[in-house]
Design a protein around this motif. Structure first.
Motif, PDB file in Angstrom:
ATOM      1  N   UNK A  32      33.070  15.173  10.347  1.00  0.00           N
ATOM      2  CA  UNK A  32      32.113  15.914   9.346  1.00  0.00           C
ATOM      3  C   UNK A  32      31.881  17.222  10.275  1.00  0.00           C
ATOM      4  N   UNK A  33      32.164  18.273   9.665  1.00  0.00           N
ATOM      5  CA  UNK A  33      32.151  19.669  10.628  1.00  0.00           C
ATOM      6  C   UNK A  33      30.565  20.226  10.280  1.00  0.00           C
ATOM      7  N   UNK A  34      29.599  20.436  11.490  1.00  0.00           N
ATOM      8  CA  UNK A  34      28.270  20.941  11.297  1.00  0.00           C
ATOM      9  C   UNK A  34      28.005  21.692  12.360  1.00  0.00           C
ATOM     10  N   UNK A  35      26.965  22.383  12.315  1.00  0.00           N
ATOM     11  CA  UNK A  35      26.352  23.519  13.360  1.00  0.00           C
ATOM     12  C   UNK A  35      26.917  24.755  13.115  1.00  0.00           C
ATOM     13  N   UNK A  36      27.577  25.202  11.643  1.00  0.00           N
ATOM     14  CA  UNK A  36      27.967  26.446  11.440  1.00  0.00           C
ATOM     15  C   UNK A  36      26.729  27.416  11.465  1.00  0.00           C
ATOM     16  N   UNK A  37      25.471  26.963  10.643  1.00  0.00           N
ATOM     17  CA  UNK A  37      24.479  27.770  10.342  1.00  0.00           C
ATOM     18  C   UNK A  37      23.882  28.217  11.992  1.00  0.00           C
ATOM     19  N   UNK A  38      23.819  27.331  12.966  1.00  0.00           N
ATOM     20  CA  UNK A  38      23.260  27.746  14.121  1.00  0.00           C
ATOM     21  C   UNK A  38      24.286  28.810  14.749  1.00  0.00           C
ATOM     22  N   UNK A  39      25.741  28.479  14.638  1.00  0.00           N
ATOM     23  CA  UNK A  39      26.580  29.503  15.296  1.00  0.00           C
ATOM     24  C   UNK A  39      26.326  31.043  14.785  1.00  0.00           C
ATOM     25  N   UNK A  79      31.946  43.769  16.602  1.00  0.00           N
ATOM     26  CA  UNK A  79      33.412  43.862  16.467  1.00  0.00           C
ATOM     27  C   UNK A  79      33.873  42.277  16.361  1.00  0.00           C
ATOM     28  N   UNK A  80      33.397  41.124  16.239  1.00  0.00           N
ATOM     29  CA  UNK A  80      33.764  39.882  16.274  1.00  0.00           C
ATOM     30  C   UNK A  80      33.770  39.472  14.532  1.00  0.00           C
ATOM     31  N   UNK A  81      34.950  38.737  14.333  1.00  0.00           N
ATOM     32  CA  UNK A  81      35.198  38.279  12.873  1.00  0.00           C
ATOM     33  C   UNK A  81      35.200  36.579  13.099  1.00  0.00           C
ATOM     34  N   UNK A  82      34.572  35.977  12.328  1.00  0.00           N
ATOM     35  CA  UNK A  82      34.392  34.597  12.280  1.00  0.00           C
ATOM     36  C   UNK A  82      35.118  33.941  11.001  1.00  0.00           C
ATOM     37  N   UNK A  83      36.039  33.239  10.930  1.00  0.00           N
ATOM     38  CA  UNK A  83      36.442  32.522  10.089  1.00  0.00           C
ATOM     39  C   UNK A  83      36.164  30.949  10.017  1.00  0.00           C
ATOM     40  N   UNK A  84      35.551  30.296   8.840  1.00  0.00           N
ATOM     41  CA  UNK A  84      35.022  28.764   9.357  1.00  0.00           C
ATOM     42  C   UNK A  84      35.421  28.096   8.055  1.00  0.00           C
ATOM     43  N   UNK A  85      35.346  26.824   8.343  1.00  0.00           N
ATOM     44  CA  UNK A  85      35.580  25.776   7.350  1.00  0.00           C
ATOM     45  C   UNK A  85      33.884  25.685   6.716  1.00  0.00           C
ATOM     46  N   UNK A  86      33.801  25.303   5.624  1.00  0.00           N
ATOM     47  CA  UNK A  86      32.348  25.256   5.020  1.00  0.00           C
ATOM     48  C   UNK A  86      31.621  23.914   5.747  1.00  0.00           C
ATOM     49  N   UNK A 478      36.973  30.511   5.233  1.00  0.00           N
ATOM     50  CA  UNK A 478      36.207  31.420   4.516  1.00  0.00           C
ATOM     51  C   UNK A 478      35.806  32.519   5.530  1.00  0.00           C
ATOM     52  N   UNK A 479      35.602  33.864   5.266  1.00  0.00           N
ATOM     53  CA  UNK A 479      35.053  34.610   6.351  1.00  0.00           C
ATOM     54  C   UNK A 479      33.696  34.680   6.218  1.00  0.00           C
ATOM     55  N   UNK A 480      33.078  34.357   7.334  1.00  0.00           N
ATOM     56  CA  UNK A 480      31.657  33.877   7.418  1.00  0.00           C
ATOM     57  C   UNK A 480      30.977  35.102   8.397  1.00  0.00           C
ATOM     58  N   UNK A 484      29.217  42.613  12.303  1.00  0.00           N
ATOM     59  CA  UNK A 484      27.833  42.508  12.337  1.00  0.00           C
ATOM     60  C   UNK A 484      27.015  41.467  11.503  1.00  0.00           C
ATOM     61  N   UNK A 485      27.326  41.102  10.456  1.00  0.00           N
ATOM     62  CA  UNK A 485      26.842  40.455   9.419  1.00  0.00           C
ATOM     63  C   UNK A 485      27.250  39.243   8.767  1.00  0.00           C
ATOM     64  N   UNK A 486      26.329  38.402   8.493  1.00  0.00           N
ATOM     65  CA  UNK A 486      26.864  37.141   7.802  1.00  0.00           C
ATOM     66  C   UNK A 486      27.423  37.382   6.379  1.00  0.00           C
ATOM     67  N   UNK A 487      28.634  36.882   6.033  1.00  0.00           N
ATOM     68  CA  UNK A 487      29.284  37.382   4.830  1.00  0.00           C
ATOM     69  C   UNK A 487      29.215  36.439   3.728  1.00  0.00           C
ATOM     70  N   UNK A 488      28.742  35.086   3.920  1.00  0.00           N
ATOM     71  CA  UNK A 488      28.499  34.134   2.832  1.00  0.00           C
ATOM     72  C   UNK A 488      27.086  33.865   2.694  1.00  0.00           C
ATOM     73  N   UNK A 489      26.978  33.315   1.582  1.00  0.00           N
ATOM     74  CA  UNK A 489      25.633  32.888   1.156  1.00  0.00           C
ATOM     75  C   UNK A 489      25.259  31.449   1.794  1.00  0.00           C
TER      76      UNK A 489
END
Length: 546
Positions: A32-39, A79-86, A478-480, A484-489
Motif C-alpha cells: 500500500x502506497x502511503x506518505x504522499x501528503x507528507x512528501x 522548478x521540481x515536478x512530481x508525478x505520483x500514484x494516489x 497524476x501530477x501532484x 511550487x504548488x500542490x496540483x491535486x486536492x
C-alpha cells in the motif's frame, strides 16, 4: 554530492528520478502506497534557513566556496515536478511510486527525506491492511503501539498509517487530535492492582441514568456477585475484592463506557469435578478427567458490576483479555454472557464486546479464526508498529534520465538493474474488474486502449510475454506538484482509508492470500523492453579473456 554537482557545473541539469521498491514486504505480493501528503508538505516547506547555512559552513570542508552557501540559501522546489500514484493505492515492485523531475542538485537533495517519508508509511499501511484482511471486516482493530514504537515520531506515524491501512482507532491521543482518528482504550492492570479491598472505595454511588436517583453501585454489585456465583457455579470466596472495587470505581467514572480488564488475577483455573461446569462452551465440556477451566475472578466481578450498572440504567461495553488461551477464553466469556443474559432477561449483555490483546500478530489472528474465537476487537501494538516480520520496505531513489538522455544502473544482481528513462505506467483490468498487470511504457508511446491487444513483456526474461486485451485502462500517475504548488486536492484520511479497501478489492484473492500468494505481474511494452536491453548492451563493459 550537492557541492560536487555545483562545483562541476551540473547543478542546473534537468534530471528525472524514480522512487520505487524491489520486493513486496511480509512475504506478500502487494504493498500500500502511503506518505504522499507528507512528501508534498515537505516540498512546500523546503528551504535552508540562515541557521542551516551557518551549520553547514562549520560542518563542511574548508575548501567549500562561500558562493555555494549563497546558492543553497536561494534554492527551492519551484522548478521540481512530481508525478505520483494516489496515496492508499495498491502498488507493486519496480513501478515508480513517484517520478520527480527538476534541477539535478535539488532533486538529489530531496532523496533521503522522500525515502524516509514513504518507506515507513507504506510499510505500516501494508501491515495494517494485512491485519484487516486476516481479521475480516466485522472485527474491530485498535492500534495500541505507542509504548513500543520507535520514538514519538514513529508512534505518531504508526497511528496515522495504521488507520489508513484499515484500523478503526488508536490509543494515541495526540494522533487522535492531529489526524482526527477515533481514540479508544481501556484501563491497565495497574488500575486493578491499585485497589486491595472494597474499603478503599471513596465513592460508591451513581445517579440513575433516567430518574437521576442516587443509588449505591457497590451494594448492587455485591448482591449481584452473590447471586451470579451460585448461578454460574463459581466460588465467590475466590473472587478478588480489590478487583471488584477497581471495577466499581471505573464504572462510576465511566458508566457509559465501562470496559474491564479481566485477567489480573488468575485468568484461568483447573478444577476437579463440576465446579464452573455451567459456563463452559459445549464443545469443551467433555473432558474425560472432569477437569474444568473457568474464569476465577475477573469474569464474575465484571458480570456483577455490569448487572449493577444495568440496575442504574447503564450498559457495560465489554471486557479485555490480555493473556492466556484467547480463543478458548473468549468462548468461555461469550458463553457466560449468554447464560447471564438468558437467566436474567438482559438481552444486551449477550452481545457485549470481547477485546483481545497480548502481543497479537497476523498469524495469531489467522489461528484464532481457525479455532472459532468469539473476539469482537483486537488491540494490536508491537507487531503492528515495529513491523517485526520486516522492519523496512526498501524503497530506492534512482536516476533514470538526465538532460533527456536515459540512464541505467547495471548490476550482476538483475533485480537491481533499473528501468531507464521517463515512463508512464498503466494498470490493465480484465472483464471481471480484477487488475491483470501494471504495464510500463516509454513516454512517447501511445497509451493502451480498451479492447485492443497489447504485448506485455517481463523486463528481463525474454520468454515471459503475453498479449492482454484490457477491459479497462487506468493511468497510475497524476501530477501532484508543479511550479511550487500542490496540483491535486488532497483527500481526508478517511478517503485514503476507503481507497485502500477499494484498491485491494481489485486484486484476485490468490494475490492477497497469506500463504504462497501468486505474484502480480509488472511488465514493459515491447518498445521499452528493446530500449532497455539495447541500453544495457551499450553500457555494459566488454570483458577480455587471457
Amino acid at each position: 554530492m550537492a557541492y560536487a554537482y555545483w562545483k562541476s557545473g551540473k547543478h542546473h541539469e534537468k534530471a528525472v528520478f524514480d522512487l520505487f521498491f524491489r520486493k513486496n514486504p511480509f512475504q506478500g505480493e502487494f504493498t500500500i502506497f502511503a506518505g504522499l501528503e507528507e512528501v508534498l508538505t515537505f516540498l512546500r516547506n523546503f528551504s535552508y534557513s540562515e541557521s542551516d547555512i551557518e551549520y553547514l559552513r562549520v560542518t563542511m570542508a574548508d575548501t567549500v566556496e562561500d558562493e555555494f552557501f549563497e546558492y543553497l540559501s536561494s534554492i527551492s522546489t519551484t522548478d521540481v515536478t512530481l508525478y505520483a500514484v494516489d496515496e492508499g493505492k495498491v502498488v507493486f515492485p519496480r513501478v515508480p511510486l513517484m517520478i520527480l523531475e527538476g534541477p539535478l542538485i535539488v532533486v538529489q537533495l530531496l532523496e533521503t527525506t522522500l525515502l524516509n517519508l514513504v518507506n515507513y508509511a507504506s510499510l505500516i499501511a501494508t501491515n495494517a491492511a494485512r491485519y484487516r484482511m486476516a481479521a475480516g471486516r466485522k472485527i474491530q482493530l485498535l492500534e495500541f503501539g505507542l509504548r513500543r514504537a520507535q520514538g514519538p515520531d514513529g508512534g505518531l506515524s504508526a497511528s496515522k498509517y495504521a488507520y489508513i491501512g484499515g484500523f478503526d482507532g488508536t490509543s494515541n491521543v495526540l494522533a487522535g487530535k492531529l489526524y482526527n482518528i477515533p481514540v479508544k482504550g481501556t484501563h491497565a492492570h495497574s488500575y486493578i492492582s491499585s485497589y486491595s479491598s472494597l474499603a478503599e472505595l471513596q465513592i460508591e454511588t451513581l445517579q440513575h441514568k433516567e430518574s437521576g436517583e442516587v443509588m449505591n453501585l457497590k451494594d448492587r454489585s455485591l448482591v449481584w456477585r452473590e447471586l451470579l456465583s451460585r448461578e454460574l457455579n463459581i466460588l465467590q470466596s475466590e473472587a478478588s475484592d480489590g478487583e471488584l472495587a477497581a471495577y466499581i470505581s471505573f464504572a462510576i467514572a465511566f458508566p457509559t463506557g465501562f470496559v474491564a480488564l479481566v485477567d489480573t488475577y488468575d485468568v484461568l483455573k483447573v478444577y476437579q469435578g463440576s465446579v464452573g461446569q455451567d459456563i463452559l462452551p459445549r464443545e469443551n465440556n467433555n473432558n474425560n478427567n472432569n477437569n474444568y477451566y473457568y474464569y476465577l475472578s475477573g469474569l464474575l466481578n465484571f458480570c456483577a458490576v455490569a448487572m449493577g450498572l444495568n440496575d442504574l440504567g447503564y450498559r457495560a461495553l465489554g471486557i479485555r483479555i490480555d493473556s492466556g488461551d484467547l480463543a478458548y477464553l473468549s468462548c468461555v466469556a461469550r458463553t457466560t454472557f449468554v447464560t447471564v443474559a438468558e437467566k436474567f432477561n438482559v438481552e444486551w449483555l449477550e452481545h457485549v464486546q470481547i477485546v483481545a490483546s497480548n502481543d497479537i500478530n497476523e498469524e495469531t489472528i489467522i489461528s484464532l479464526n481457525e479455532q472459532g474465537h468469539k473476539i469482537d476487537c483486537f488491540g494490536i501494538g508491537t507487531h503492528l508498529v515495529t513491523c517485526q516480520r520486516q522492519p523496512a520496505l526498501g524503497c530506492v531513489f534512482k536516476l533514470v534520465e538526465i538532460n533527456g538522455e536515459a540512464k541505467i544502473k547495471l548490476s550482476q544482481d538483475v533485480e537491481k538493474v533499473t528501468c531507464p528513462g521517463k515512463k508512464t505506467v498503466y494498470r490493465l483490468y480484465g472483464e471481471d474488474g480484477h487488475a491483470l498487470i501494471d504495464l510500463m511504457h516509454r513516454t512517447q508511446e501511445a497509451a493502451p486502449e480498451c479492447g485492443s491487444r497489447v504485448l506485455c513483456r517481463h523486463p528481463f526474461q525474454e520468454s515471459k510475454r503475453a498479449y492482454v486485451s484490457p477491459a479497462q485502462v487506468e493511468s497510475l500517475h497524476k501530477l501532484y506538484w508543479d511550479e511550487g504548488k500542490i496540483q491535486q486536492k488532497l483527500p481526508e484520511l478517511t478517503e485514503i482509508r476507503d481507497r485502500v479497501s477499494s484498491s485491494l478489492q481489485t486484486l484476485r484473492q490468490d494475490h492477497k492470500r497469506n500463504l504462497n500468494p501468486t505474484p502480480y505481474k509488472v511488465g514493459v511494452t515491447d518498445d521499452l523492453y528493446n530500449f532497455l536491453h539495447d541500453l544495457w548492451l551499450q553500457n555494459a563493459p566488454i570483458g577480455e579473456l587471457f
